[in-house]
Design a protein around this motif. Structure first.
Motif, PDB file in Angstrom:
ATOM      1  N   VAL A  80      12.012  10.146   0.307  1.00 34.65           N
ATOM      2  CA  VAL A  80      12.104   8.711   0.549  1.00 34.65           C
ATOM      3  C   VAL A  80      10.704   8.125   0.455  1.00 34.65           C
ATOM      4  N   VAL A  81      10.586   6.930  -0.142  1.00 33.41           N
ATOM      5  CA  VAL A  81       9.295   6.257  -0.247  1.00 33.41           C
ATOM      6  C   VAL A  81       9.348   4.954   0.537  1.00 33.41           C
ATOM      7  N   THR A  82       8.303   4.698   1.316  1.00 37.44           N
ATOM      8  CA  THR A  82       8.217   3.476   2.086  1.00 37.44           C
ATOM      9  C   THR A  82       6.842   2.850   1.903  1.00 37.44           C
ATOM     10  N   ARG A  83       6.660   1.674   2.474  1.00 39.91           N
ATOM     11  CA  ARG A  83       5.388   0.962   2.345  1.00 39.91           C
ATOM     12  C   ARG A  83       4.329   1.617   3.225  1.00 39.91           C
ATOM     13  N   TYR A  84       3.079   1.566   2.781  1.00 39.13           N
ATOM     14  CA  TYR A  84       1.982   2.079   3.594  1.00 39.13           C
ATOM     15  C   TYR A  84       2.047   1.500   5.003  1.00 39.13           C
ATOM     16  N   GLY A  85       1.945   2.371   6.003  1.00 39.84           N
ATOM     17  CA  GLY A  85       1.915   1.929   7.388  1.00 39.84           C
ATOM     18  C   GLY A  85       3.271   1.715   8.017  1.00 39.84           C
ATOM     19  N   HIS A  86       4.360   1.984   7.288  1.00 41.56           N
ATOM     20  CA  HIS A  86       5.701   1.741   7.817  1.00 41.56           C
ATOM     21  C   HIS A  86       6.381   3.056   8.208  1.00 41.56           C
ATOM     22  N   LEU A  87       5.664   3.881   8.974  1.00 41.18           N
ATOM     23  CA  LEU A  87       6.201   5.148   9.454  1.00 41.18           C
ATOM     24  C   LEU A  87       6.476   5.038  10.943  1.00 41.18           C
ATOM     25  N   PRO A  88       7.726   5.143  11.368  1.00 35.75           N
ATOM     26  CA  PRO A  88       8.034   5.051  12.793  1.00 35.75           C
ATOM     27  C   PRO A  88       7.609   6.315  13.519  1.00 35.75           C
ATOM     28  N   PRO A  89       7.359   6.238  14.831  1.00 40.02           N
ATOM     29  CA  PRO A  89       7.056   7.457  15.593  1.00 40.02           C
ATOM     30  C   PRO A  89       8.243   8.395  15.589  1.00 40.02           C
ATOM     31  N   ARG A  90       7.962   9.689  15.503  1.00 41.90           N
ATOM     32  CA  ARG A  90       9.039  10.691  15.429  1.00 41.90           C
ATOM     33  C   ARG A  90       9.192  11.392  16.773  1.00 41.90           C
ATOM     34  N   PRO A  91      10.409  11.373  17.356  1.00 46.85           N
ATOM     35  CA  PRO A  91      10.647  12.134  18.588  1.00 46.85           C
ATOM     36  C   PRO A  91      10.400  13.624  18.360  1.00 46.85           C
ATOM     37  N   ALA A  92       9.894  14.289  19.373  1.00 45.68           N
ATOM     38  CA  ALA A  92       9.554  15.710  19.249  1.00 45.68           C
ATOM     39  C   ALA A  92      10.771  16.577  18.971  1.00 45.68           C
ATOM     40  N   ASP A  93      11.959  16.124  19.375  1.00 46.59           N
ATOM     41  CA  ASP A  93      13.154  16.958  19.224  1.00 46.59           C
ATOM     42  C   ASP A  93      13.908  16.703  17.920  1.00 46.59           C
ATOM     43  N   VAL A  94      13.330  15.906  17.010  1.00 47.39           N
ATOM     44  CA  VAL A  94      13.975  15.650  15.719  1.00 47.39           C
ATOM     45  C   VAL A  94      13.100  16.227  14.610  1.00 47.39           C
ATOM     46  N   PRO A  95      13.428  17.432  14.117  1.00 49.99           N
ATOM     47  CA  PRO A  95      12.603  18.038  13.055  1.00 49.99           C
ATOM     48  C   PRO A  95      12.719  17.250  11.752  1.00 49.99           C
ATOM     49  N   GLN A  96      11.622  17.174  11.026  1.00 47.59           N
ATOM     50  CA  GLN A  96      11.628  16.448   9.755  1.00 47.59           C
ATOM     51  C   GLN A  96      12.163  17.336   8.651  1.00 47.59           C
ATOM     52  N   GLN A  97      13.168  16.852   7.948  1.00 49.66           N
ATOM     53  CA  GLN A  97      13.741  17.569   6.809  1.00 49.66           C
ATOM     54  C   GLN A  97      13.560  16.796   5.504  1.00 49.66           C
ATOM     55  N   ILE A  98      13.510  15.474   5.598  1.00 53.26           N
ATOM     56  CA  ILE A  98      13.386  14.624   4.415  1.00 53.26           C
ATOM     57  C   ILE A  98      11.920  14.261   4.228  1.00 53.26           C
ATOM     58  N   GLU A  99      11.372  14.526   3.073  1.00 48.94           N
ATOM     59  CA  GLU A  99       9.979  14.169   2.802  1.00 48.94           C
ATOM     60  C   GLU A  99       9.846  12.651   2.688  1.00 48.94           C
ATOM     61  N   VAL A 100       8.848  12.100   3.334  1.00 44.65           N
ATOM     62  CA  VAL A 100       8.580  10.669   3.264  1.00 44.65           C
ATOM     63  C   VAL A 100       7.176  10.467   2.709  1.00 44.65           C
ATOM     64  N   VAL A 101       7.068   9.656   1.672  1.00 47.39           N
ATOM     65  CA  VAL A 101       5.767   9.314   1.112  1.00 47.39           C
ATOM     66  C   VAL A 101       5.572   7.810   1.204  1.00 47.39           C
ATOM     67  N   GLU A 102       4.322   7.389   1.150  1.00 50.20           N
ATOM     68  CA  GLU A 102       3.996   5.968   1.247  1.00 50.20           C
ATOM     69  C   GLU A 102       3.451   5.462  -0.083  1.00 50.20           C
ATOM     70  N   ALA A 103       3.732   4.187  -0.374  1.00 50.61           N
ATOM     71  CA  ALA A 103       3.263   3.578  -1.612  1.00 50.61           C
ATOM     72  C   ALA A 103       3.015   2.092  -1.364  1.00 50.61           C
ATOM     73  N   ALA A 104       2.586   1.391  -2.411  1.00 48.53           N
ATOM     74  CA  ALA A 104       2.143   0.010  -2.252  1.00 48.53           C
ATOM     75  C   ALA A 104       3.282  -0.979  -2.430  1.00 48.53           C
ATOM     76  N   HIS A 105       3.159  -2.082  -1.729  1.00 46.41           N
ATOM     77  CA  HIS A 105       4.051  -3.230  -1.820  1.00 46.41           C
ATOM     78  C   HIS A 105       3.225  -4.474  -1.506  1.00 46.41           C
TER      79      HIS A 105
END
Length: 445
Positions: A80-105
């Motif tokens: 998944v690609v989102t805008r720079y700086g648009h990453l929500p905090p991740r709870p410790a009990d939710v492991p990341q499986q989907i790669e998230v990258v940032e790009a320009a808008h």
């Protein structure tokens, strides 16, 4: 008669209610599809300002959803690609499986190009047993960019800038984007065939047209190359000769309704501007205010839309017209800003649609007693600045005059940020990790 002790805070609170209604974790669960059959994969592809929050919501909800369907394989893969700086905090009990990258808008960059290329590679690897969940939200047009043959990234960046300054509406801009792309206009879903594709979308466009949200990478497109050429001519935007030939011949046509590769695919809208406006209206009524929703589809030049809203508020303040005070008048949609030509060497004005609306509103209200207003982008960013929008109060013009800040000069320069910043009327929230377009509210007491 309700007591509103702090009108400015009341408007900010209503904005926050609208934003919360559109948060993916609150809305995505009801729309999750059945998991794939044994042996099939769940592949997640997505783009937009809410992309990271949508991916996190899916990672949070998917395991229990799969188990509720009798399954055991809760694995997710994808990008998944989102805008720079648009990453929500991740709870410790939710492991990341989907790669998230940032790009320009709103102007695309190399990171968005690489993300689009990788997504199409993943899509081409899907089989009939796989489930592809596409998470689409506003901003995806810029974040998911792979120019058509004959068009460089530099060309695409220039065209995007010129479209943004031209006054073209979102439908016109996305018609151009879809026909100059290898991934928009249904092409991403086409690449996923024969997999089952389910698109979960957050709308940021007037009318909630799936083909317009993020330029519709997973839905068929009824617009044409001929319409694209007309828009380019109307706004005097040049494209390379080879691209013009491709548009003229129809070689760059998008995926049309009825295409067999898109048969059986599903689309669900998990959050819309209308839902957020209704949530704000309900909150206003709980405060004892009358609440009126004008429309979630208002378009037009931002400053002029501000003046129209001012006329409605002034009538309500006088006890005239259809709106009975004390009240809140709400609207949404996507207005436009036509950037005025400036003398050579003059710095560009700072601001976006919400700030421009508020300048037009303040100019037309002329300090009308008993009227306050807010306009803010629900993604938390108005244009490319760090504010979501701005506030207008009965004393806005007086405070600006005392600070030596000229409203007309800033209107002439499309410089809303520099008008509202010195008088403390910017609304700053930071990225909200969702996006249901502009939010506007007028409070009349």
């Amino acid at each position: 008669m309700p007591t509103i002790e702090n009108p400015r805070q009341t408007l900010v609170d209503l904005f926050q209610v609208a934003v919360q209604r559109a948060m993916p974790l609150h809305t995505l669960g009801a729309h999750l599809p059945p998991p794939p059959p044994p042996g099939g994969r769940t592949v997640v592809l997505g783009a937009g300002k809410a992309g990271a929050a949508m991916a996190l919501a899916l990672e949070t909800l998917w395991p229990e959803h799969v188990r509720a369907h009798g399954g055991t394989d809760t694995r997710l893969t994808g990008l998944v690609v989102t805008r720079y700086g648009h990453l929500p905090p991740r709870p410790a009990d939710v492991p990341q499986q989907i790669e998230v990258v940032e790009a320009a808008h709103p102007v695309p960059d190399e990171a968005g190009l690489r993300a689009a290329q990788r997504m199409l590679e993943m899509a081409h690897g899907c089989t009939a047993n796989d489930l592809v969940i596409c998470l689409i939200s506003g901003g995806g047009s810029s974040l998911l960019t792979w120019p058509c043959e004959g068009l460089s990234l530099a060309d695409k960046q220039r065209i995007n800038r010129e479209l943004l300054r031209s006054g073209a509406d979102i439908g016109e801009m996305n018609t151009v984007r879809k026909h100059l792309s290898r991934i928009k206009g249904g092409r991403l879903a086409q690449a996923c065939a024969p997999a089952r594709v389910v698109t979960l979308a957050i709308s940021d466009v007037p009318g909630d047209d799936p083909a317009v949200i993020a330029s519709g990478p997973t839905v068929p497109d009824a617009s044409t190359c001929e319409q694209t050429l007309d828009i380019l001519r109307r706004y005097q935007i040049d494209v390379p000769a080879v691209v013009r030939v491709g548009l003229t011949s129809g070689a760059l046509e998008s995926v049309k309704p009825g295409h067999p590769a898109l048969a059986g695919q599903q689309f669900a809208m998990i959050a819309t501007p209308a839902q957020s406006l209704q949530a704000a209206a309900d909150a206003a009524r709980a405060l004892g205010l009358n609440a009126y929703v004008l429309s979630d589809e208002i378009e037009g030049e931002s400053r002029e839309v501000g003046k129209v809203h001012a006329a409605l508020a002034r009538a309500a303040a006088r006890g005239e017209g259809p709106f009975q005070k004390p009240c809140v008048i709400l609207s949404g949609g996507e207005t436009t800003v036509t950037v005025r030509p400036q003398p050579e060497g003059t710095p560009r004005g700072r601001g976006g649609r919400a700030g421009e609306f508020c300048m037009g509103l303040a100019q037309a209200l002329q300090g009308q007693p008993g009227v306050w207003g807010i306009a803010a982008d629900t993604d938390g960013i108005d244009g490319v600045e760090d504010n979501a929008g701005a506030l207008v109060a009965p004393d806005t013009l007086a405070r600006a005059q005392a600070a030596g800040v000229s409203l007309q000069a800033h209107l002439d320069h499309n410089d809303a940020y520099s008008f509202f910043d010195p008088i403390g009327d910017l609304v700053v929230t930071g990225p909200t990790n969702t996006n249901v377009n502009d939010f506007r509210a007028l409070l009349v007491l």
